[in-house]
Design a protein around this motif. Sequence first.
Motif, mmCIF file in Angstrom:
data_model
loop_
_atom_site.group_PDB
_atom_site.id
_atom_site.type_symbol
_atom_site.label_atom_id
_atom_site.label_comp_id
_atom_site.label_asym_id
_atom_site.label_seq_id
_atom_site.Cartn_x
_atom_site.Cartn_y
_atom_site.Cartn_z
ATOM 1 N N ARG A 266 0.831 -1.211 0.000
ATOM 2 C CA ARG A 266 0.000 0.000 0.000
ATOM 3 C C ARG A 266 0.858 1.250 0.000
ATOM 4 N N GLN A 267 1.944 1.226 0.798
ATOM 5 C CA GLN A 267 2.786 2.417 0.868
ATOM 6 C C GLN A 267 3.800 2.471 -0.265
ATOM 7 N N PHE A 268 4.288 1.319 -0.671
ATOM 8 C CA PHE A 268 5.324 1.258 -1.702
ATOM 9 C C PHE A 268 4.857 0.274 -2.771
ATOM 10 N N PRO A 269 4.205 0.796 -3.827
ATOM 11 C CA PRO A 269 3.537 -0.086 -4.787
ATOM 12 C C PRO A 269 4.457 -1.025 -5.553
ATOM 13 N N SER A 270 5.777 -0.888 -5.360
ATOM 14 C CA SER A 270 6.652 -1.798 -6.092
ATOM 15 C C SER A 270 7.095 -2.968 -5.225
ATOM 16 N N THR A 271 6.565 -3.076 -4.018
ATOM 17 C CA THR A 271 7.017 -4.119 -3.093
ATOM 18 C C THR A 271 6.896 -5.516 -3.684
ATOM 19 N N VAL A 272 5.690 -5.879 -4.115
ATOM 20 C CA VAL A 272 5.465 -7.251 -4.593
ATOM 21 C C VAL A 272 6.360 -7.571 -5.771
ATOM 22 N N SER A 273 6.443 -6.650 -6.722
ATOM 23 C CA SER A 273 7.251 -6.973 -7.896
ATOM 24 C C SER A 273 8.727 -7.029 -7.559
ATOM 25 N N THR A 274 9.183 -6.227 -6.592
ATOM 26 C CA THR A 274 10.603 -6.290 -6.219
ATOM 27 C C THR A 274 10.926 -7.621 -5.551
ATOM 28 N N ILE A 275 10.065 -8.049 -4.632
ATOM 29 C CA ILE A 275 10.298 -9.345 -3.980
ATOM 30 C C ILE A 275 10.386 -10.426 -5.041
ATOM 31 N N PHE A 276 9.461 -10.347 -5.987
ATOM 32 C CA PHE A 276 9.397 -11.363 -7.013
ATOM 33 C C PHE A 276 10.626 -11.341 -7.908
ATOM 34 N N ARG A 277 11.026 -10.124 -8.309
ATOM 35 C CA ARG A 277 12.186 -10.020 -9.194
ATOM 36 C C ARG A 277 13.455 -10.503 -8.511
ATOM 37 N N THR A 278 13.578 -10.228 -7.215
ATOM 38 C CA THR A 278 14.762 -10.679 -6.490
ATOM 39 C C THR A 278 14.835 -12.193 -6.493
ATOM 40 N N SER A 279 13.708 -12.843 -6.207
ATOM 41 C CA SER A 279 13.761 -14.298 -6.142
ATOM 42 C C SER A 279 13.905 -14.915 -7.520
ATOM 43 N N ASP A 280 13.531 -14.138 -8.549
ATOM 44 C CA ASP A 280 13.701 -14.624 -9.902
ATOM 45 C C ASP A 280 15.174 -14.716 -10.275
ATOM 46 N N LYS A 281 16.029 -13.969 -9.541
ATOM 47 C CA LYS A 281 17.453 -13.978 -9.849
ATOM 48 C C LYS A 281 18.179 -15.092 -9.106
ATOM 49 N N LEU A 282 17.433 -15.920 -8.390
ATOM 50 C CA LEU A 282 18.065 -16.966 -7.605
ATOM 51 C C LEU A 282 18.146 -18.262 -8.384
ATOM 52 N N GLU A 283 19.171 -19.012 -8.067
ATOM 53 C CA GLU A 283 19.426 -20.272 -8.751
ATOM 54 C C GLU A 283 18.781 -21.413 -7.990
ATOM 55 N N LYS A 284 18.324 -22.412 -8.733
ATOM 56 C CA LYS A 284 17.698 -23.567 -8.088
ATOM 57 C C LYS A 284 18.751 -24.455 -7.442
ATOM 58 N N ASN A 285 18.376 -25.017 -6.335
ATOM 59 C CA ASN A 285 19.196 -25.998 -5.645
ATOM 60 C C ASN A 285 19.105 -27.305 -6.417
ATOM 61 N N ILE A 286 20.239 -27.892 -6.771
ATOM 62 C CA ILE A 286 20.170 -29.039 -7.681
ATOM 63 C C ILE A 286 20.558 -30.365 -7.056
ATOM 64 N N ARG A 287 20.506 -30.456 -5.739
ATOM 65 C CA ARG A 287 20.898 -31.734 -5.150
ATOM 66 C C ARG A 287 19.919 -32.824 -5.528
ATOM 67 N N PRO A 288 20.399 -34.030 -5.724
ATOM 68 C CA PRO A 288 19.520 -35.098 -6.185
ATOM 69 C C PRO A 288 18.605 -35.652 -5.095
ATOM 70 N N GLU A 289 19.048 -35.614 -3.830
ATOM 71 C CA GLU A 289 18.208 -36.205 -2.787
ATOM 72 C C GLU A 289 17.015 -35.305 -2.510
ATOM 73 N N ARG A 290 15.853 -35.934 -2.367
ATOM 74 C CA ARG A 290 14.633 -35.163 -2.165
ATOM 75 C C ARG A 290 14.090 -35.328 -0.761
ATOM 76 N N CYS A 291 13.374 -34.313 -0.329
ATOM 77 C CA CYS A 291 12.682 -34.387 0.956
ATOM 78 C C CYS A 291 11.426 -35.219 0.761
ATOM 79 N N ASP A 292 11.144 -36.098 1.721
ATOM 80 C CA ASP A 292 9.986 -36.971 1.549
ATOM 81 C C ASP A 292 8.667 -36.255 1.836
ATOM 82 N N LEU A 293 8.735 -35.114 2.479
ATOM 83 C CA LEU A 293 7.509 -34.381 2.792
ATOM 84 C C LEU A 293 7.119 -33.426 1.677
ATOM 85 N N CYS A 294 8.061 -32.632 1.200
ATOM 86 C CA CYS A 294 7.698 -31.590 0.246
ATOM 87 C C CYS A 294 8.276 -31.804 -1.142
ATOM 88 N N CYS A 295 9.002 -32.892 -1.352
ATOM 89 C CA CYS A 295 9.584 -33.244 -2.657
ATOM 90 C C CYS A 295 10.657 -32.299 -3.160
#
Lengths: 370, 374
Positions: free
Chosen positions: A286-315
């Motif tokens: 509400r105060q800073f209308p770019s908040t949502v898009s900034t959060i999103f853009r920041t996480s878009d610049k992150l790399e995926k974790n590529i370890r082969p072992e998976r969590c049995d709860l959340c995959c």
Amino acid sequence: MCQINEEDDEAFQALKSGTNKGPISRKCVSCDQDACVVVRTADPMCRKCFEEFFIHKFRSTLSKSNVFGRGENVLLAYSGGSSSSALLHLIAEGLSVQARRRLQFQAQVAFIDESSLYSDVVSVREKVTDLITNRLQYPLHIVSIDDNLDKDDDFQQLLLERTKTLTAREELVRRRRLKLLFDIAIREKCTKLITGDNCTKLAAQILSDMAQGKGAHVALECNLTDSRNDLVTIVRPFREITSKEIAMYNRLNSIESLQNADISTMSGPQSSIFQLTETLVNDLQRQFPSTVSTIFRTSDKLEKNIRPERCDLCCCPLDINVDESLISDQNRQKLVHQLFTTSPNSNEPVHVCYACRRLLRDVQPNVQSH
Amino acid sequence: MPSATCVSCNGQRPAALVRPKTSEPYCKQCFFDAFEREIHETIVKEQLFKPGETIAVAASGGKDSTVLAHVLKLLNERHSYGLKLVLLSIDEGITGYRDDSLETVKRNQQQYELPLIILTYKELYGWSMDEIVKAVGRKNNFSYSHEFHYLFVLYFFPSGTFCGVFRRQALDRGAMKLSVNKIATGHNADDIAETILMNILRGDIARLKRCTLIMTGDESDDSEGSIIPRCKPLKYAYEKEIVLYAFYKRLDYFSTECLYSPNAYRGNIRTYIKDLERLRPSSIIDIIHSGEQLLVKQSTKMPVQRVCERCSYCSSMPICKACLLIEGLNKGVPKLGIGKTERYRKEMQKKDECCSDQSLCHCMKEKLTVNEHN
């Protein structure tokens, strides 16, 4: 630190002073007709241009990355909420015979009936069946959230009595939903699962996940395609569309959403980590209308974790050492097997990621003997 | 029924407090032991120090630096780290504000028997904060009263810019002058969690990558500038536990909030983290774990780390922010370096004192255009 904020403030001041020069402009920025909606600050749009903009965003997100193959079997996760209702509408239009550049996949719909978790909620099964089977005529698969569980493993009891915090309950339901959706998709030979996660919800989810130790999976949770499951890829076409835009679109097209109460409805802004975070994001937005898009853009610049072992709860891929991720407690091991994995042998070792391990600490193991 | 005996010594002593990190009852002695042991484990596991090194402990007189100094001295003796510890304090030159915390640091020097060095902004930069405020005041024809120094600065001048930039560099410049091997700062878990979330909200991907590192500036860091490595031994210590430790050990500290930046934005995050902690105490450590797991895509554009032409400090611009700010003050253009700088850059280059030909500063393009008109 402070200086970046001041520069933002200056830019924001300039923006504010610039647009308040005279009477508020009521003309669409694209075509100069009378405007009817404002979804971006200082950008009024007429109905036609807004719908074009909205549909274009949806279509280009899908076609930019060539996500769907011709004739591919796709499962649409429908919850009855505003995002999934808009999604259903757009996909129905995109698949219809007279559509421009018709979508080329085969759609099926899945709905998870959570009414068994609440004592006073009427199931909306009939409405869903009416909409999807009768009117849209897509194959519909309805499962109850405690599908395939016998009397001993009452999900409702687990949630309400043995889980101490609302945070843990929300997270268990979230993982359970995903597991059921994957099951349906695999059973129906669907290789893609489309969800209606929008930008606003994803932004809150990102911060909420960070707060629970799920930082390693943020890149996965907000990406267009999520391949945590080898057989079914999750696709999020609304990831760059805000909830406000969806609400406007639904309004203009009279798209109705069904009642979808969940366990956190009416529980207050400080009741769980996700509620707290959602409140923070909405207040900041509400105060800073770019908040949502900034959060999103920041996480878009992150790399995926590529370890082969998976969590049995959340995959998701593990973010701690394999030996640290083992659950030693037999009862919790059993719980994970019954609710989340498909292993018939409940003595198999269970590996969980940091956040799921933390989550399980909030769940009391079943002390009844079987 | 909640246990009234300490979980650590198995009931030998009655519990005196509930540990914020684990929500378990602890007696005083076990709490001290656990707190000190966890910091020792952090130091050993992350290999923060080597024997024979001289470590400057950044001392502001506040609770974090007091506890840091006390615990480092204790652990240095108990586990024979073989370190030489020095208290390093920076005097910004703000009458009425800094005096009290400096007095505290001087008392810490006596109490912990550690050498103390105080460096002033005046000797490091040629300007004290009082003089900076005066320079701005004269420019804007503001009169001000002595007591309301910092309030004036707070509301009418973005001095947070000066304070933040100068203070960060002051420690490094001071440490370089004194040839210490490393700087230890009192950043605690709450600070780091706050910074992680702030960087996500501001979209600062470069800082996001660096802010969870427990040590910055050593060989593993690939910046070219000559900076002294700095480490955060209290990285996993909760702020609440630091306060409890200082309280029970009767440590001397001066409790001040930074009055310079009301910074409403950071306040939102502060409140959020406090609320999170109430819901789930492990959240703070969970956020730090999350932050440590973040990997930045290789293809992301990051600011280039280069070296300031004036002072050789590491910088992302040809001239570092501190030099830019001092330049502005010296030339009577105090807003240089704050907000839009295009106009001022043009002014500076007209006097031909801006960037050299080899500089990568983008005002070179403007320089050419100006010459063309001439």
